[in-house]
Design an enzyme around this catalytic site. Structure first.
Site, short mmCIF file in Angstrom:
data_model
loop_
_atom_site.label_atom_id
_atom_site.label_comp_id
_atom_site.label_asym_id
_atom_site.label_seq_id
_atom_site.Cartn_x
_atom_site.Cartn_y
_atom_site.Cartn_z
N GLY A 1 0.80 -1.22 0.00
CA GLY A 1 0.00 0.00 0.00
C GLY A 1 0.83 1.26 0.00
O GLY A 1 0.31 2.36 0.20
N LYS A 2 2.14 1.13 -0.25
CA LYS A 2 3.02 2.30 -0.23
C LYS A 2 3.09 2.98 -1.59
O LYS A 2 3.49 4.14 -1.69
CB LYS A 2 4.42 1.88 0.24
N ILE A 3 2.72 2.26 -2.62
CA ILE A 3 2.56 2.80 -3.97
C ILE A 3 1.17 2.40 -4.44
O ILE A 3 0.77 1.25 -4.30
CB ILE A 3 3.64 2.24 -4.93
#
Length: 335
Positions: A307-309
């Site tokens: 969920g970081k990109i």
């Protein structure tokens, strides 16, 4: 039984796409026209071409008034090299909003405003280099007198910081500490400071985050300062910086993450973007491999799983030495 010829010359489906093509030198006159072919050359040239497209898109949005907050991360070796001046220019021109780096990325920038690093060689007798007091970063030589000179500036700077902390009743965060380094450079150094990242970050109010601020010569100088004075009062706060860094991601309409190298700067940036559902644009330049499961080698797609990109983000990873590709990338996007 299938005939050998039919196996080798198996019929195929026709596919649509970009034909692989390189520049025909009779038809190009300047380097920029050669670079225009990169996205069609294949391999890492295509990745570089894609990075140019992504960053140009970000710049076009920013130029039209849309908010895309640009995070730039880099490891210390980037500043050891001549990429330092490119980054300083980007900050000066307002192309970067947030920086995350290592301790070396801070201190080497300051040191280069005092004395230059020297081009050397990869293949030397390192034991002899040690005897001569010359440190080696790849094929870049750093005589130890650079650090001796650095200490001459850091000790009075630490004294200033200590007084500031006493006056305000709380420690400076690492980003505030680096901001004050920029102010100190502005007051104490000459024209060479104008090639400094820290200096321009101070002038343009661009925060530089360094969660591992003591992991380098700054930490060495702090050790000397504290041991020689018996000081236990000078403190650099990294806890409150994480709030500031995360909120810079959370409050942005869109974010772009440009990361040279891996390690701490890479993760600090993409992890901050986790709190907003991921970054919208990402460009990685790295030589790290993903096979060992390291963060440094993790491709953008792995960041999507955390969920970081964002799943629909525009992203690309260039597997290359940043000193080769970053100048081309910056030139093509900014010029």
């Amino acid at each position: 039984m299938t005939e050998p010829k039919d196996i080798v010359l198996k019929e195929s489906e026709e596919i649509e796409g970009t034909p692989i093509e390189g520049p025909w030198l009779d038809e190009v006159r300047i380097l920029e026209e050669v670079i225009d072919y990169y996205h069609r050359i294949g391999f890492q040239a295509t990745h570089l071409g894609r990075a140019i497209e992504i960053w140009k898109k970000v710049e076009e949005k920013r130029a039209s008034g849309e908010e895309v907050r640009v995070f730039l991360g880099y490891t210390s070796n980037i500043v050891s090299s001549g990429l330092r001046e490119l980054i300083a220019w980007l900050v000066k021109e307002g192309k970067v909003d947030v920086i995350v780096t290592t301790a070396g990325g801070v201190e080497e920038d300051f040191i280069k405003a005092l004395k230059p690093f020297i081009l050397g060689d990869w293949y030397v007798n390192d034991a002899e280099m040690r005897e001569k007091g010359i440190n080696r970063i790849g094929n870049i030589f750093v005589p130890n007198d650079r650090y001796i000179e650095f200490e001459k500036y850091m000790i009075p700077f630490f004294e200033r910081v200590l007084e500031m902390e006493k006056e305000r009743g709380k420690p400076l965060t690492a980003s505030e500490f680096i901001y004050e380094m920029g102010r100190f450079m502005d007051e104490k150094l000459g024209k060479e400071k104008e090639r400094s990242i820290i200096y321009w970050a101070y002038k343009r109010n661009v925060p530089i985050f360094c969660p591992a601020i003591t992991d380098g010569s700054i930490g060495d100088m702090l050790y000397f300062f504290k041991e020689e004075r018996g000081d236990r009062e000078l403190i650099i706060d990294v806890a409150n910086d994480i709030v500031k860094l995360n909120n810079l991601a959370v409050t942005a309409k869109e974010t772009a993450s440009i990361i040279l190298g891996g390690s701490l700067p890479k993760h600090a940036i993409i992890n901050a973007n986790l709190f907003r559902g991921g970054t919208d644009y990402a460009i990685y330049v790295t030589t790290a491999i993903p096979w060992d499961g390291s963060l440094s080698g993790a491709p953008p797609s792995e960041g999507v799983s955390w969920g970081k990109i964002r799943a629909k983000a525009d992203y690309v990873e260039i597997w290359a030495d940043a000193t080769l590709v970053f100048p081309v990338l910056v030139w093509k996007v900014m010029r």
